[in-house]
Design a protein around this motif. Structure first.
Motif, PDB file in Angstrom:
ATOM      1  N   UNK A  87       0.859  -1.185   0.000  1.00  0.00           N
ATOM      2  CA  UNK A  87       0.000   0.000   0.000  1.00  0.00           C
ATOM      3  C   UNK A  87       0.891   1.230   0.000  1.00  0.00           C
ATOM      4  N   UNK A  88       0.733   2.081  -1.022  1.00  0.00           N
ATOM      5  CA  UNK A  88       1.559   3.281  -1.174  1.00  0.00           C
ATOM      6  C   UNK A  88       0.799   4.513  -0.695  1.00  0.00           C
ATOM      7  N   UNK A  89       1.490   5.361   0.107  1.00  0.00           N
ATOM      8  CA  UNK A  89       0.917   6.608   0.603  1.00  0.00           C
ATOM      9  C   UNK A  89       1.812   7.758   0.152  1.00  0.00           C
ATOM     10  N   UNK A  90       1.234   8.708  -0.555  1.00  0.00           N
ATOM     11  CA  UNK A  90       1.986   9.812  -1.157  1.00  0.00           C
ATOM     12  C   UNK A  90       2.395  10.856  -0.119  1.00  0.00           C
ATOM     13  N   UNK A  91       3.145  11.872  -0.575  1.00  0.00           N
ATOM     14  CA  UNK A  91       3.591  12.952   0.280  1.00  0.00           C
ATOM     15  C   UNK A  91       2.761  14.212   0.138  1.00  0.00           C
ATOM     16  N   UNK A  92       3.318  15.340   0.617  1.00  0.00           N
ATOM     17  CA  UNK A  92       2.649  16.637   0.544  1.00  0.00           C
ATOM     18  C   UNK A  92       2.697  17.166  -0.888  1.00  0.00           C
ATOM     19  N   UNK A  93       1.652  17.949  -1.259  1.00  0.00           N
ATOM     20  CA  UNK A  93       1.538  18.473  -2.624  1.00  0.00           C
ATOM     21  C   UNK A  93       1.798  17.348  -3.624  1.00  0.00           C
ATOM     22  N   UNK A  94       1.018  16.285  -3.498  1.00  0.00           N
ATOM     23  CA  UNK A  94       1.338  15.056  -4.221  1.00  0.00           C
ATOM     24  C   UNK A  94       0.060  14.242  -4.412  1.00  0.00           C
ATOM     25  N   UNK A  95       0.181  13.189  -5.200  1.00  0.00           N
ATOM     26  CA  UNK A  95      -0.878  12.203  -5.401  1.00  0.00           C
ATOM     27  C   UNK A  95      -0.199  11.000  -6.040  1.00  0.00           C
ATOM     28  N   UNK A  96      -0.911   9.882  -6.180  1.00  0.00           N
ATOM     29  CA  UNK A  96      -0.263   8.724  -6.786  1.00  0.00           C
ATOM     30  C   UNK A  96      -0.301   8.817  -8.304  1.00  0.00           C
TER      31      UNK A  96
ATOM     32  N   UNK B 168      -3.261   5.059  -2.075  1.00  0.00           N
ATOM     33  CA  UNK B 168      -4.373   5.872  -1.598  1.00  0.00           C
ATOM     34  C   UNK B 168      -4.045   7.337  -1.819  1.00  0.00           C
ATOM     35  N   UNK B 169      -4.985   8.065  -2.412  1.00  0.00           N
ATOM     36  CA  UNK B 169      -4.942   9.523  -2.413  1.00  0.00           C
ATOM     37  C   UNK B 169      -5.702   9.972  -1.179  1.00  0.00           C
ATOM     38  N   UNK B 170      -4.982  10.540  -0.229  1.00  0.00           N
ATOM     39  CA  UNK B 170      -5.593  10.950   1.028  1.00  0.00           C
ATOM     40  C   UNK B 170      -6.613  12.073   0.813  1.00  0.00           C
ATOM     41  N   UNK B 171      -7.462  12.255   1.783  1.00  0.00           N
ATOM     42  CA  UNK B 171      -8.485  13.313   1.728  1.00  0.00           C
ATOM     43  C   UNK B 171      -7.864  14.667   1.385  1.00  0.00           C
ATOM     44  N   UNK B 172      -8.532  15.390   0.504  1.00  0.00           N
ATOM     45  CA  UNK B 172      -8.148  16.753   0.110  1.00  0.00           C
ATOM     46  C   UNK B 172      -6.842  16.813  -0.679  1.00  0.00           C
TER      47      UNK B 172
ATOM     48  N   UNK C 283      -8.684   7.040   8.877  1.00  0.00           N
ATOM     49  CA  UNK C 283      -9.751   6.314   8.172  1.00  0.00           C
ATOM     50  C   UNK C 283      -9.441   6.063   6.696  1.00  0.00           C
ATOM     51  N   UNK C 284      -8.669   6.962   6.066  1.00  0.00           N
ATOM     52  CA  UNK C 284      -8.302   6.766   4.666  1.00  0.00           C
ATOM     53  C   UNK C 284      -7.414   5.535   4.511  1.00  0.00           C
TER      54      UNK C 284
ATOM     55  N   UNK D  37       0.750  -7.324   4.314  1.00  0.00           N
ATOM     56  CA  UNK D  37       0.825  -6.001   3.699  1.00  0.00           C
ATOM     57  C   UNK D  37       2.060  -5.250   4.181  1.00  0.00           C
ATOM     58  N   UNK D  38       2.717  -4.591   3.256  1.00  0.00           N
ATOM     59  CA  UNK D  38       3.799  -3.665   3.574  1.00  0.00           C
ATOM     60  C   UNK D  38       3.353  -2.281   3.130  1.00  0.00           C
ATOM     61  N   UNK D  39       3.406  -1.323   4.035  1.00  0.00           N
ATOM     62  CA  UNK D  39       3.096   0.059   3.690  1.00  0.00           C
ATOM     63  C   UNK D  39       4.364   0.738   3.191  1.00  0.00           C
ATOM     64  N   UNK D  40       4.254   1.422   2.059  1.00  0.00           N
ATOM     65  CA  UNK D  40       5.344   2.233   1.519  1.00  0.00           C
ATOM     66  C   UNK D  40       4.862   3.676   1.511  1.00  0.00           C
ATOM     67  N   UNK D  41       5.618   4.577   2.122  1.00  0.00           N
ATOM     68  CA  UNK D  41       5.136   5.939   2.282  1.00  0.00           C
ATOM     69  C   UNK D  41       6.248   6.940   2.023  1.00  0.00           C
ATOM     70  N   UNK D  42       5.877   8.043   1.368  1.00  0.00           N
ATOM     71  CA  UNK D  42       6.838   9.073   0.986  1.00  0.00           C
ATOM     72  C   UNK D  42       6.595  10.369   1.757  1.00  0.00           C
ATOM     73  N   UNK D  43       7.653  10.963   2.288  1.00  0.00           N
ATOM     74  CA  UNK D  43       7.657  12.304   2.873  1.00  0.00           C
ATOM     75  C   UNK D  43       6.575  12.464   3.943  1.00  0.00           C
ATOM     76  N   UNK D  44       5.605  13.369   3.752  1.00  0.00           N
ATOM     77  CA  UNK D  44       4.549  13.539   4.739  1.00  0.00           C
ATOM     78  C   UNK D  44       3.768  12.250   4.926  1.00  0.00           C
ATOM     79  N   UNK D  45       3.641  11.466   3.854  1.00  0.00           N
ATOM     80  CA  UNK D  45       3.015  10.157   3.981  1.00  0.00           C
ATOM     81  C   UNK D  45       3.772   9.265   4.950  1.00  0.00           C
TER      82      UNK D  45
END
Length: 326
Positions: free
Chosen positions: A63-72, A91-95, A117-118, A134-142
């Motif tokens: 599961x990939x989670x993006x950073x700030x000013x970002x999206x997948x 996941x594209x987080x809320x907002x 919840x996202x 599951x392995x979570x992969x997350x960038x920067x703020x993510x």
């Protein structure tokens, strides 16, 4: 014959799992679906789950989670993960990105736990598809969000965490970090909608975008060329989460901590991390839990996956070596 039956069953399962999804803007086998989240102080809220539509047998997924000013938008990342025998979701987080609704303030939060919840929705989706390792992969703020989530929320299906340049500290001098940011954070707890400008630098985006000599194309209405203003409430949420992690983090699963070999200023944005201080990442990241493996990437950009080929390949080697643990 057994192999053919296995493929047939997998195909039927995939058809059921992805029945309520639609073709994603990325194309090339990517699909997505909207998740309605409970309303907040801004009104209606959604998150978006993006998937590579190949269902890989074996129950493993990233599961990939993006950073700030970002999206997948890093389709090549998802493709490679599937090619290595793992299912892929993002996941594209809320907002953010696909989840930004008309009239919403970009990235507006008041507490980092608003994102939980996202992540929950994405993990439940994976579990319903039979993905239970599951392995979570997350960038920067993510990476900050994922680190807080794994400290605060029981996630028994999550067995590992990959951090790509996590935002664990502000890239500022001591006075700004110890005095100015806490003051703004305090104000943000009282006046959460107060606007905080982020500057007008285009150096990082220009190092990425093909039209300015970079290697990538993406939607600049979702990942803006100039980093947008944030709210004081957002500053308060980020600072509070960082401070908590500095004192209390105890993530009890293996962590791969990746960052560039060096930080650079805007004029050298294509040569290193032009966003965060890699010394902060190293010092703080090693204390997120008892099992942290640190990898530095020579020539890596802030988002290591968007680096030049040699550095990108080094990041991928580290990622897929780590995934072999599971």
């Amino acid at each position: 014959m057994k192999h053919i039956l296995t493929l047939l069953v997998a195909s039927l399962i995939a058809g059921t799992v992805f029945a309520n999804w639609h073709a994603d803007e990325l194309g090339h086998g990517y699909i997505s679906r909207t998740v309605n989240q409970p309303d907040d102080y801004s009104g209606r809220v959604i998150s978006t789950i993006i998937a590579r539509d190949t269902l890989v047998a074996g129950g493993k997924g990233v599961l990939y989670i993006h950073g700030f000013n970002d999206y997948f938008f890093q389709a090549a990342l998802g493709d490679l993960i599937v090619a290595h025998g793992w299912n892929f979701r993002a996941v594209d987080l809320r907002k953010y990105g696909r989840s930004l609704l008309e009239g919403q303030k970009r990235y507006q939060i008041r507490n980092i736990n608003e994102y939980y919840p996202d992540i929950d929705s994405a993990l439940v989706d994976m579990s319903s598809a039979g993905i239970d390792t599951i392995v979570i992969m997350a960038h920067s703020t993510g990476g900050l969000v994922a680190s807080m989530y794994l400290n605060k929320v029981a996630a028994p299906d999550v067995y590992g965490l990959i951090l790509n340049s996590p935002f664990l500290e502000w890239n500022m001098n001591g006075f700004m970090r110890k005095v100015a940011v806490p003051v703004v954070g305090f104000l943000g707890s009282i006046f959460p909608n107060m606007k905080i400008n982020q500057g007008v630098s285009t150096a990082y985006s220009h190092s990425l975008l093909r039209q300015y000599g970079g290697q990538w194309d993406y939607d600049t209405t979702k990942k803006l060329i100039v980093s947008p203003a944030v709210s004081a409430g957002w500053i308060h949420a980020i600072e509070s989460a960082q401070n908590w992690l500095h004192k209390h983090s105890d993530i009890r699963i293996p962590i791969l901590l990746m960052h560039s070999l060096n930080s650079v200023d805007g004029s050298e944005a294509s040569q290193g991390d032009a966003v965060l201080n890699v010394e902060h990442i190293s010092q703080l990241g090693k204390h997120l839990g008892p099992d942290v493996e640190e990898v530095t990437i020579n020539g890596g950009l802030h988002d290591l996956i968007l680096s030049a080929p040699a550095a990108r390949d080094s990041a991928y080697r580290a990622i897929f070596t780590f995934l072999k643990k599971f």
